[in-house]
Design a protein around this motif. Structure first.
Motif, PDB file in Angstrom:
ATOM      1  N   GLU A 175       1.086  -1.257   0.216  1.00  0.00           N
ATOM      2  CA  GLU A 175      -0.211  -0.179  -0.694  1.00  0.00           C
ATOM      3  C   GLU A 175       1.040   1.189  -0.330  1.00  0.00           C
ATOM      4  O   GLU A 175       0.606   2.159  -0.322  1.00  0.00           O
ATOM      5  N   PHE A 176       2.008   1.315   0.500  1.00  0.00           N
ATOM      6  CA  PHE A 176       2.691   2.927   1.153  1.00  0.00           C
ATOM      7  C   PHE A 176       3.683   2.431   0.151  1.00  0.00           C
ATOM      8  O   PHE A 176       4.874   3.537  -0.068  1.00  0.00           O
ATOM      9  N   TYR A 177       4.791   1.257  -0.127  1.00  0.00           N
ATOM     10  CA  TYR A 177       5.772   1.283  -0.756  1.00  0.00           C
ATOM     11  C   TYR A 177       5.552   0.429  -1.780  1.00  0.00           C
ATOM     12  O   TYR A 177       5.232  -1.139  -1.568  1.00  0.00           O
ATOM     13  N   LYS A 178       6.687   0.222  -3.240  1.00  0.00           N
ATOM     14  CA  LYS A 178       6.930  -0.697  -4.083  1.00  0.00           C
ATOM     15  C   LYS A 178       8.205  -0.767  -4.231  1.00  0.00           C
ATOM     16  O   LYS A 178       8.869   0.408  -4.261  1.00  0.00           O
ATOM     17  N   VAL A 179       9.148  -1.630  -4.207  1.00  0.00           N
ATOM     18  CA  VAL A 179      10.404  -1.988  -4.321  1.00  0.00           C
ATOM     19  C   VAL A 179      10.561  -3.187  -5.010  1.00  0.00           C
ATOM     20  O   VAL A 179       9.873  -4.848  -4.528  1.00  0.00           O
ATOM     21  N   ASP A 180      11.207  -3.121  -6.690  1.00  0.00           N
ATOM     22  CA  ASP A 180      11.439  -3.898  -7.426  1.00  0.00           C
ATOM     23  C   ASP A 180      13.222  -4.280  -7.685  1.00  0.00           C
ATOM     24  O   ASP A 180      13.607  -3.233  -8.358  1.00  0.00           O
ATOM     25  N   GLY A 181      13.300  -5.043  -6.886  1.00  0.00           N
ATOM     26  CA  GLY A 181      14.996  -5.041  -6.855  1.00  0.00           C
ATOM     27  C   GLY A 181      15.728  -6.607  -5.858  1.00  0.00           C
ATOM     28  O   GLY A 181      15.458  -6.605  -4.725  1.00  0.00           O
ATOM     29  N   TYR A 182      17.667  -5.529  -6.096  1.00  0.00           N
ATOM     30  CA  TYR A 182      18.170  -6.448  -5.158  1.00  0.00           C
ATOM     31  C   TYR A 182      18.452  -5.411  -3.955  1.00  0.00           C
ATOM     32  O   TYR A 182      19.094  -4.395  -4.324  1.00  0.00           O
ATOM     33  N   HIS A 183      18.801  -5.478  -2.520  1.00  0.00           N
ATOM     34  CA  HIS A 183      19.086  -5.428  -1.406  1.00  0.00           C
ATOM     35  C   HIS A 183      21.145  -5.239  -2.215  1.00  0.00           C
ATOM     36  O   HIS A 183      21.857  -5.882  -2.565  1.00  0.00           O
ATOM     37  N   LEU A 184      21.205  -3.846  -1.687  1.00  0.00           N
ATOM     38  CA  LEU A 184      22.355  -3.525  -2.798  1.00  0.00           C
ATOM     39  C   LEU A 184      24.034  -3.430  -1.178  1.00  0.00           C
ATOM     40  O   LEU A 184      25.169  -3.871  -2.006  1.00  0.00           O
ATOM     41  N   CYS A 185      23.491  -4.310  -0.787  1.00  0.00           N
ATOM     42  CA  CYS A 185      24.650  -4.760   0.510  1.00  0.00           C
ATOM     43  C   CYS A 185      24.988  -6.176   0.785  1.00  0.00           C
ATOM     44  O   CYS A 185      23.660  -6.899   0.472  1.00  0.00           O
ATOM     45  N   GLU A 186      26.497  -6.700   0.726  1.00  0.00           N
ATOM     46  CA  GLU A 186      26.333  -8.504   0.708  1.00  0.00           C
ATOM     47  C   GLU A 186      25.665  -8.656   2.172  1.00  0.00           C
ATOM     48  O   GLU A 186      25.681  -7.505   3.606  1.00  0.00           O
ATOM     49  N   PRO A 187      25.518  -9.492   3.372  1.00  0.00           N
ATOM     50  CA  PRO A 187      25.012  -9.250   3.978  1.00  0.00           C
ATOM     51  C   PRO A 187      26.062  -9.379   5.363  1.00  0.00           C
ATOM     52  O   PRO A 187      27.453  -9.254   6.011  1.00  0.00           O
ATOM     53  N   SER A 188      25.702  -8.007   6.195  1.00  0.00           N
ATOM     54  CA  SER A 188      26.406  -6.977   7.900  1.00  0.00           C
ATOM     55  C   SER A 188      26.336  -7.906   8.528  1.00  0.00           C
ATOM     56  O   SER A 188      26.108  -8.925   8.615  1.00  0.00           O
ATOM     57  N   PRO A 189      27.467  -7.913   9.335  1.00  0.00           N
ATOM     58  CA  PRO A 189      26.741  -9.064  10.515  1.00  0.00           C
ATOM     59  C   PRO A 189      25.833  -8.833  10.970  1.00  0.00           C
ATOM     60  O   PRO A 189      25.284 -10.096  12.142  1.00  0.00           O
ATOM     61  N   GLN A 190      25.246  -8.181  12.051  1.00  0.00           N
ATOM     62  CA  GLN A 190      24.210  -8.278  12.348  1.00  0.00           C
ATOM     63  C   GLN A 190      22.909  -8.516  11.577  1.00  0.00           C
ATOM     64  O   GLN A 190      21.314  -8.901  11.155  1.00  0.00           O
ATOM     65  N   ARG A 191      22.690  -7.956  10.187  1.00  0.00           N
ATOM     66  CA  ARG A 191      22.252  -8.276   8.965  1.00  0.00           C
ATOM     67  C   ARG A 191      20.715  -6.935   9.545  1.00  0.00           C
ATOM     68  O   ARG A 191      21.382  -6.001   8.850  1.00  0.00           O
ATOM     69  N   THR A 192      19.884  -7.389  10.445  1.00  0.00           N
ATOM     70  CA  THR A 192      18.985  -6.230  10.914  1.00  0.00           C
ATOM     71  C   THR A 192      19.599  -5.961  11.523  1.00  0.00           C
ATOM     72  O   THR A 192      20.054  -6.512  13.138  1.00  0.00           O
TER      73      THR A 192
END
Length: 463
Positions: A204-221
């Motif tokens: 409803e609020f966001y539309k995203v069609d793409g890859y995350h630009l970063c490889e996984p960081s130590p905590q991810r989130t």
């Protein structure tokens, strides 16, 4: 074993944060907030004191409610000017090894796709020491500056926030597999294509069609902080928050608020004791009680109660300057911070009473005393309310943090209520004594982790 106290330094990339007016004190250095040395020196100091983190508040917009102008806001520097908090982390991370960084960012004005990259970048550069304080904003001045006529309605902002978190989980947790990066020079493969997945979010609020630009960081989130205490805010915290920041005035009410936070987590299917609850607090300490009282009096001389009330006016959306000193303040349900307006609704407030409450420039609980007195009272707050820790505000900078580290920390350590060394690992591992750096299995964000099947698309629990 008695609960050990968690501790964040509470600060902001500005001059006047919580206890307003104290920038005029001759020993205060907050006017140097624009320099890297101010922040790197603070980071080193806090790590010497074994602080868990530096919690950096932020605001988008200006406080223009009191007197219907910015005059007092500018004269007393009431969180204006204010610089970006996220840009401080790289420098402070470079001079510390363990200190965490809780960063405030308003999701209403941050596109999730690019914000996810900023979080991952900082988590990489700090080696997993980043947290995000999730805020949705409450100032109409910010909305107007960003091209809106006013803030979205309170509960509607949380609906948007729920979807925002879904998008972030999909990017941070679900776009790259843990073993996507192999960095194989001989085979000329840095990342395995089959281990990187496109995010397709059509909401409803966001539309995203793409890859995350970063490889996984130590905590991810990053570790997720949140401070909402309305019914809708608590439901949001129950779903998402790992650490919740509350504002308490007495122990009984604080205990009730802590219980509500834990009940919200349990209603969302999470371990209620896994959520860490912090309360804002101010401490003025000296070698003896008499010296502490004298220091308190000295600080009161420089503080601005009116600036504190002006700050509170922005939180409620009510112009207190329009009222005579002893005229009862009329409660009105607005679109600002509901916990702030609830205080007015439940008590017979006047501007004189507000000025008395804000004598030190802010309204947080203030402890004044000798080191052993302060330590015992902090322990009592933890034991009687169920709190896990405190966000320690600054008064005179950096004096107030130095005093606490040199005088109070040893007293807490002697009583077995504060660590004597840092644990290893990321911020999440340190705070929760966890054996891995990622979101726990009962957190809804963990369901979005890269697996052989796509991440979930359903709505989060809102009860």
């Amino acid at each position: 074993m008695a609960k050990q106290i968690l501790l964040n330094a509470f600060n902001m990339n500005c001059i006047g944060h919580i206890n307003h007016g104290l920038w005029t004190h001759p020993r205060d250095t907050s006017t140097q907030y624009k320099t890297l040395d101010y922040w790197t020196s603070l980071a080193r100091l806090l790590e010497r004191g074994l602080f868990d983190g530096l919690f950096i508040a932020d605001i988008v917009g200006t406080y223009d409610i009191y007197g219907q102008s910015l005059d007092l806001t500018l004269k007393e520097s009431i969180q204006l000017p204010v610089n970006d908090p996220l840009l401080l982390v790289s420098a402070m991370a470079a001079v510390t090894r363990h200190l965490g960084f809780g960063l405030t960012a308003n999701l209403t004005y941050e596109a999730p796709y690019l914000f996810a990259r900023r979080l991952s970048t900082l988590d990489h550069l700090s080696n997993g020491r980043v947290g995000w304080n999730i805020v949705t904003g409450y100032l109409d001045s910010a909305a107007r500056a960003m091209g809106l006529t006013q803030q979205p309605e309170h509960d509607r902002r949380y609906d948007q926030a729920d979807e925002y978190l879904q998008v972030l989980y999909k990017l941070l947790e679900g776009s790259w597999a843990d073993d996507a990066v192999v960095a194989d020079r001989q085979q000329r493969v840095y990342a395995r294509p089959e281990k990187v997945r496109k995010v397709d979010h059509q909401g409803e609020f966001y539309k995203v069609d793409g890859y995350h630009l970063c490889e996984p960081s130590p905590q991810r989130t990053p570790v997720l902080f949140q401070a909402g205490s309305s019914q809708r805010g608590l439901a949001f915290a129950g779903n998402h928050a790992e650490c919740v920041f509350i504002s308490g005035q007495d122990k009984a009410a604080t205990r009730a608020q802590v219980d509500k936070v834990r009940a919200a987590a349990q209603a969302a299917g999470r371990d209620p004791q896994a959520v860490k609850v912090f309360m804002g607090i101010t401490v003025i300490v000296a070698a003896t009680e008499q010296q502490a009282q004298a220091k308190h009096a000295e600080y009161l001389h420089h503080a601005s109660a009116e600036a504190g009330v002006a700050h509170f006016a922005a939180s409620t959306g009510i112009d207190f300057a329009a009222y005579a000193l002893d005229e009862p303040i009329a409660f009105s349900q607005g679109n600002a911070i509901q916990s702030a307006t609830r205080q007015l609704q439940e008590n017979a407030w006047t501007r004189r009473r507000l000025l008395q409450q804000h004598a030190l420039g802010g309204r947080y609980v203030t402890l004044v005393g000798a080191p052993e007195q302060v330590a015992e009272e902090l322990i009592a707050w933890i034991d009687e309310t169920g709190l896990d820790g405190f966000n320690l505000t600054r008064t005179v900078t950096p004096e107030s943090f130095e005093d606490f580290i040199d005088l109070v920390i040893p007293q807490l350590q002697q009583r077995g209520r504060y660590k004597t060394a840092y644990a290893e690992g990321t911020l999440r591992e340190k705070l929760f004594q966890a054996d891995h750096p990622h979101l726990p299995a009962d957190h809804p964000g963990s369901a979005y982790r890269f697996t052989s099947t796509p991440a979930p698309t359903g709505a989060l629990h809102h009860a």
